[in-house]
Design a protein around this motif. Structure first.
Motif, PDB file in Angstrom:
ATOM      1  N   GLU A 196      34.253  45.579  45.982  1.00  0.00           N
ATOM      2  CA  GLU A 196      32.819  45.297  45.925  1.00  0.00           C
ATOM      3  C   GLU A 196      32.198  44.860  47.238  1.00  0.00           C
ATOM      4  N   ALA A 197      32.940  44.147  48.043  1.00  0.00           N
ATOM      5  CA  ALA A 197      32.357  43.583  49.265  1.00  0.00           C
ATOM      6  C   ALA A 197      33.421  43.466  50.359  1.00  0.00           C
ATOM      7  N   ILE A 226      24.526  42.674  40.742  1.00  0.00           N
ATOM      8  CA  ILE A 226      24.982  41.588  41.614  1.00  0.00           C
ATOM      9  C   ILE A 226      25.296  40.343  40.781  1.00  0.00           C
ATOM     10  N   ALA A 227      24.435  40.027  39.823  1.00  0.00           N
ATOM     11  CA  ALA A 227      24.673  38.858  38.964  1.00  0.00           C
ATOM     12  C   ALA A 227      25.974  39.014  38.186  1.00  0.00           C
ATOM     13  N   ASP A 228      26.244  40.213  37.673  1.00  0.00           N
ATOM     14  CA  ASP A 228      27.486  40.437  36.920  1.00  0.00           C
ATOM     15  C   ASP A 228      28.715  40.335  37.811  1.00  0.00           C
ATOM     16  N   VAL A 229      28.643  40.859  39.020  1.00  0.00           N
ATOM     17  CA  VAL A 229      29.783  40.782  39.941  1.00  0.00           C
ATOM     18  C   VAL A 229      30.050  39.327  40.324  1.00  0.00           C
ATOM     19  N   THR A 269      30.586  45.756  31.160  1.00  0.00           N
ATOM     20  CA  THR A 269      29.153  45.838  31.455  1.00  0.00           C
ATOM     21  C   THR A 269      28.922  46.551  32.775  1.00  0.00           C
ATOM     22  N   LEU A 270      29.708  46.191  33.769  1.00  0.00           N
ATOM     23  CA  LEU A 270      29.582  46.844  35.076  1.00  0.00           C
ATOM     24  C   LEU A 270      29.889  48.330  34.976  1.00  0.00           C
ATOM     25  N   ALA A 271      30.939  48.659  34.240  1.00  0.00           N
ATOM     26  CA  ALA A 271      31.305  50.072  34.086  1.00  0.00           C
ATOM     27  C   ALA A 271      30.218  50.832  33.337  1.00  0.00           C
ATOM     28  N   THR A 296      21.566  47.444  48.198  1.00  0.00           N
ATOM     29  CA  THR A 296      21.411  48.728  47.509  1.00  0.00           C
ATOM     30  C   THR A 296      21.769  48.629  46.032  1.00  0.00           C
ATOM     31  N   ARG A 297      22.144  47.472  45.565  1.00  0.00           N
ATOM     32  CA  ARG A 297      22.558  47.280  44.179  1.00  0.00           C
ATOM     33  C   ARG A 297      21.495  46.501  43.416  1.00  0.00           C
TER      34      ARG A 297
END
Length: 156
Positions: free
Chosen positions: A87-88, A48-51, A137-139, A42-43
């Motif tokens: 996150e997971a 996903i690459a940033d995480v 970036t994620l925020a 769902t992302r």
């Protein structure tokens, strides 16, 4: 460096808190729960690459921290555990990718450095700055500006 690390930790946790799953009554994640779908589906791919990049950055920083401060210093590893919890928290492709990225980066950095010298200390600072950039970036990509603004001042 301590302020940078503290700021990175606060930003990442606040920025990623919007994605917290429901918790059990006793305050622990229900890790044995297996959703019917992989929440990483769902992302966005950029998210996903940033995480995964953040997990890798933490693995590299962890290797240096252990080299310089000894095996008892689990600061970056604990941060990674918190990131996984946000996150997971369930078994998924995303969790596996994050763990692999952390471990691979840890192994590579451990093989690259044999002593805690000025270069190692400098590299940990660079990893902290990179992690902060990734958290920002994620925020920026995933939280409304009002929530981001409150999170960036919380640790100052």
């Amino acid at each position: 460096m301590h302020q940078t690390v503290k700021h990175l930790r606060g930003l990442a946790l606040v920025s990623l808190a919007a994605f917290l799953p429901a918790t059990a009554a006793h305050g622990q994640y229900q890790r044995d729960f297996q959703p019917d779908y992989d929440v990483s589906d769902t992302r966005t791919q950029d998210y996903i690459a940033d995480v995964i990049s953040l997990a890798s950055t933490l693995g590299s920083a962890h290797a240096i921290r252990l080299l310089c401060n000894g095996r008892d210093d689990q600061y970056w590893r604990l941060y990674m555990q918190e990131l996984l919890g946000v996150e997971a928290p369930y078994q998924s492709r995303l969790r596996s990718s994050m763990v692999s990225a952390f471990n691979d980066a840890y192994s590579a950095e451990s093989a690259r450095r044999r002593s805690c010298d000025e270069g190692a200390v400098s590299a940990e600072k660079i990893y902290a700055n990179t992690g902060q950039r990734l958290a920002n970036t994620l925020a920026a990509a995933n939280l409304p500006s009002g929530v981001r603004d409150r999170g960036s001042t919380a640790e100052q």
